[in-house]
Design a protein around this motif. Structure first.
Motif, mmCIF file in Angstrom:
data_model
loop_
_atom_site.group_PDB
_atom_site.id
_atom_site.type_symbol
_atom_site.label_atom_id
_atom_site.label_comp_id
_atom_site.label_asym_id
_atom_site.label_seq_id
_atom_site.Cartn_x
_atom_site.Cartn_y
_atom_site.Cartn_z
ATOM 1 N N LYS A 9 7.703 13.016 7.906
ATOM 2 C CA LYS A 9 6.580 13.874 7.522
ATOM 3 C C LYS A 9 5.907 13.338 6.261
ATOM 4 O O LYS A 9 4.674 13.390 6.118
ATOM 5 C CB LYS A 9 7.070 15.303 7.301
ATOM 6 C CG LYS A 9 5.973 16.302 6.953
ATOM 7 C CD LYS A 9 4.944 16.456 8.060
ATOM 8 C CE LYS A 9 3.957 17.572 7.746
ATOM 9 N NZ LYS A 9 2.840 17.632 8.721
ATOM 10 N N GLY A 10 6.709 12.798 5.348
ATOM 11 C CA GLY A 10 6.144 12.191 4.145
ATOM 12 C C GLY A 10 5.236 11.016 4.474
ATOM 13 O O GLY A 10 4.156 10.861 3.894
ATOM 14 N N PHE A 11 5.669 10.174 5.412
ATOM 15 C CA PHE A 11 4.814 9.065 5.840
ATOM 16 C C PHE A 11 3.545 9.586 6.501
ATOM 17 O O PHE A 11 2.442 9.107 6.213
ATOM 18 C CB PHE A 11 5.576 8.159 6.812
ATOM 19 C CG PHE A 11 6.470 7.153 6.152
ATOM 20 C CD1 PHE A 11 5.934 6.064 5.483
ATOM 21 C CD2 PHE A 11 7.849 7.276 6.203
ATOM 22 C CE1 PHE A 11 6.751 5.122 4.870
ATOM 23 C CE2 PHE A 11 8.680 6.346 5.602
ATOM 24 C CZ PHE A 11 8.129 5.261 4.927
ATOM 25 N N SER A 12 3.692 10.545 7.410
ATOM 26 C CA SER A 12 2.522 11.062 8.122
ATOM 27 C C SER A 12 1.530 11.718 7.165
ATOM 28 O O SER A 12 0.317 11.571 7.322
ATOM 29 C CB SER A 12 2.963 12.058 9.200
ATOM 30 O OG SER A 12 3.667 11.415 10.235
ATOM 31 N N ASP A 13 2.045 12.451 6.170
ATOM 32 C CA ASP A 13 1.158 13.086 5.198
ATOM 33 C C ASP A 13 0.406 12.057 4.358
ATOM 34 O O ASP A 13 -0.672 12.354 3.826
ATOM 35 C CB ASP A 13 1.948 14.028 4.288
ATOM 36 C CG ASP A 13 2.367 15.306 4.999
ATOM 37 O OD1 ASP A 13 1.851 15.567 6.110
ATOM 38 O OD2 ASP A 13 3.234 16.029 4.468
ATOM 39 N N ALA A 14 0.982 10.866 4.232
ATOM 40 C CA ALA A 14 0.305 9.774 3.524
ATOM 41 C C ALA A 14 -0.633 9.004 4.446
ATOM 42 O O ALA A 14 -1.135 7.948 4.079
ATOM 43 C CB ALA A 14 1.340 8.830 2.909
ATOM 44 N N ARG A 15 -0.856 9.519 5.645
ATOM 45 C CA ARG A 15 -1.733 8.927 6.662
ATOM 46 C C ARG A 15 -1.179 7.596 7.174
ATOM 47 O O ARG A 15 -1.934 6.679 7.503
ATOM 48 C CB ARG A 15 -3.154 8.749 6.121
ATOM 49 C CG ARG A 15 -3.834 10.055 5.702
ATOM 50 C CD ARG A 15 -4.022 10.983 6.898
ATOM 51 N NE ARG A 15 -4.818 12.169 6.555
ATOM 52 C CZ ARG A 15 -4.328 13.308 6.129
ATOM 53 N NH1 ARG A 15 -3.023 13.442 5.968
ATOM 54 N NH2 ARG A 15 -5.111 14.339 5.858
#
Length: 642
Positions: free
Chosen positions: A498-504
């Motif tokens: 989720k951290g990666f996805s939130d960073a696009r």
């Protein structure tokens, strides 16, 4: 001494496989005359012409002359009935996919230009479930990507025509894979090689003749990264020997390193002279020194060759000179792409999923941040082999120097870091150096989803140019993750992804089913974990792999520790890797696998998140025991704490 390096068919169509580029760069740094060619892409391009399709049609008509129209495979019927359109479209489509004719996109998206064979059925199937799937994926302005997807389906149909109607061993990737993969006997490959050459083999032979005439090599080196490259490699070697028996033929690569470690069949050496295993720089350089008269045969490093016993009988000899160490990553030099047709590779869009397409779309310069795996504990992985076990990093400044060198040579700023698992500290150092030195690239690679990747560090990677990562969630079961020594938990993976996805940053998860002692309940619960993670935006793409025990993994070496018994194996004279096993837990993994793949295919297209588990399977399955809010709560916890 001129060395010609080649990658046999088939690997990827969108970018060169990096092995020859690495070895070419290394050999040139040591003042060898190294030249490389890619017969795989050139073979495919020779087929995908109007003249090539004429020959394909002749073969198809000969092979199906006794069939009525209603007896023909669907793809063959479509090809023959619409042949004039296929012949008219094929060369323009290839130019479009090479990026040389973007205006053709407007004709392709009209859906009236290309003949639409069975590969296009997927559009109608998805549209029936979720509405106009092309409109949902591309909208009104995504013309280029929409056309690329349709053109890829066109290419898929033509590839299926070749496989079903002309050459059963042909695949766009993994050409002739079943002949080599974990096959203890060389008989299947040998019989094919001794028979009449196939249509694709004839084209390959013509290309090799041209390469030899152009380069006049004294040594030919063939990399065999996958089982599917072995048939092509031996065809190339066979052709080289027929033209000039004095050419030294050398073979290496990932398939060799993994599956030919118990090689005993002398017939392999009717085609090649030497086979090197593990990291190639030192064995190959030592072999070249031997061929140049500077070393004795007993000084060769990790090299197979033929020898004679006291009775004059030939046998396969393996020599390993442990006095010579491998070349460290600091000294291997940057890859060199000179000699490869960089403008001729095809960018494909194989799936309507932004992450999944990266493997086949775009031209990526390939680099390794570190040799081996810094973790090297996973019980399913070949951790006993050099390419996993020996960890060696080059350092951030050296990597950025090589990145700049490759940008200058290729004009491309896309990079794929091909590590087994990129080490977090090295990634963070690389990201900081890229930002400090103002080097603008787009990059992606494989990682472990460990807690070191905080949201702040994910953003750092994004700022340095990271566009995507892939990593192993594997069984999505805490009990089994602990058993396989993965070093992560499901909730941890949820927070990290989720951290990666939130960073696009796009995220792909490798998934596994059929692990030793895995129950149906655990499999269904794993699917529910995956459903929740994808619906909560943790990752966008994934793939289910059926677990296979391998002889070089901790499971294959110590099966009792994992509650299984290995099946008896036949005598190995050629390839050895996967091994059958008996699991005391009687789970129908074949049935479950179909449902896992079906559900995931829909999830990746944003479809079916609300369907019950039973919907995906051919027979009733257990209800999930996972709480519906498990992943949402795991993500919320990290958001609150940060």
């Amino acid at each position: 001494m001129t060395v010609l390096l080649m990658t046999p068919p088939m690997t990827q169509l969108n970018t060169p496989y990096p092995a020859t580029a690495y070895l070419t760069g290394f050999l040139r740094s040591r003042n060898y005359d190294a030249i490389q060619r890619d017969p795989a892409i050139e073979l495919f391009l020779e087929m995908m012409t109007s003249d090539g399709l004429d020959i394909i049609r002749q073969h198809v008509e000969d092979n199906f002359e006794q069939f009525n129209d209603d007896e023909l495979p669907d793809v063959i019927y479509a090809f023959l009935s619409e042949f004039d359109r296929y012949s008219l479209c094929v060369e323009p489509v290839i130019r479009f996919l090479q990026g040389k004719d973007p205006s053709l996109a407007l004709r392709i998206v009209s859906r009236r230009f290309l003949p639409e064979g069975p590969a296009f059925d997927a559009i109608e199937q998805m549209t029936a479930i979720s509405g106009d799937v092309l409109q949902n994926a591309f909208g009104d302005l995504g013309v280029q990507d929409k056309a690329k997807y349709l053109a890829t389906l066109f290419i898929n149909d033509l590839s299926a025509v070749i496989t079903q109607g002309v050459d059963p061993h042909f695949e766009v990737s993994r050409y002739g894979e079943r002949l080599a993969a974990a096959n203890p006997s060389f008989d299947d490959l040998y019989d094919i090689l001794m028979g009449e050459p196939s249509f694709s083999s004839e084209i390959l032979e013509q290309l090799v003749e041209l390469y030899l005439e152009e380069t006049q090599p004294s040594v030919v080196a063939l990399t065999v990264p996958f089982p599917g490259n072995m048939l092509g490699a031996l065809r190339i070697a066979q052709t080289c020997k027929a033209i000039n028996p004095d050419i030294a033929i050398v073979m290496g690569g990932g398939f060799v390193n993994t599956e030919l470690r118990a090689l005993k069949d002398p017939r392999v050496f009717e085609f090649v002279d030497f086979i090197c295993v593990d990291d190639g720089e030192r064995p190959f350089m030592t072999l070249l020194e031997y061929l140049d008269g500077q070393r004795e045969v007993d000084e060769l490093v990790r090299t197979y060759c033929l020898a004679e016993d006291e009775n004059g009988e030939l046998f396969v000899h393996f020599n390993d000179n442990k006095a010579l160490h491998d070349i460290p990553q600091t000294d291997v030099a940057a890859p060199v792409y000179d000699g490869l047709p960089l403008n001729d590779y095809l960018s494909l869009c194989e799936m309507l999923n932004p992450m999944h397409r990266i493997w086949s779309d775009g031209r990526w310069n390939k680099l390794t941040i570190a040799h081996g795996c810094y973790w090297r504990k996973c019980s399913f992985c070949d951790v006993s082999l050099d390419y996993i076990d020996r960890y060696d990093a080059a350092g951030a400044d050296i990597l950025v120097d090589r990145i700049e060198q490759l940008i200058e040579e290729t004009g491309q700023t896309g990079f794929h870091f091909v590590d087994e698992a990129a080490p977090p500290k090295a990634l963070f150092a690389l990201a900081n150096r890229l930002i400090e030195r103002g080097v603008v690239i787009s990059w992606w690679g494989n990682i472990r989803f460990e807690k070191t990747f905080t949201p702040e560090r994910c953003q750092l990677l994004a700022d340095s140019g990271c566009i995507a990562v892939s990593g192993g969630l594997e069984v999505a079961s805490d009990r089994l993750l602990k058993l396989m020594k993965k070093g992560v938990s499901v909730e941890q993976v949820a927070r990290v992804t989720k951290g990666f996805s939130d960073a696009r940053i796009l995220v792909h998860a490798y998934l596994m089913y059929g692990f030793p002692t895995q129950t149906e309940q655990e499999t269904i619960d794993s699917l529910e974990m995956v459903r929740q993670m994808m619906s909560n935006g943790c990752f966008q793409s994934a793939y289910w792999h059926r677990f296979a025990a391998t002889i070089h993994s901790p499971i294959g070496i110590n099966p009792d520790d994992y509650g299984i018994t290995l099946a008896d194996r036949p005598e190995t004279r050629f390839a050895e890797n996967d091994v059958d096993f008996f699991d005391p837990i009687d789970t129908d993994h074949d049935m479950l696998g179909k449902g896992l793949r079906k559900s995931l295919y829909n999830y990746m297209h944003g479809i079916g998140f609300d369907q019950p588990m039973n919907f995906w399977f051919d027979q009733p399955v257990n209800k999930t025991t996972v709480k519906k809010s498990l992943i949402e709560n795991a993500i919320s916890n990290v958001i609150v704490s940060s």
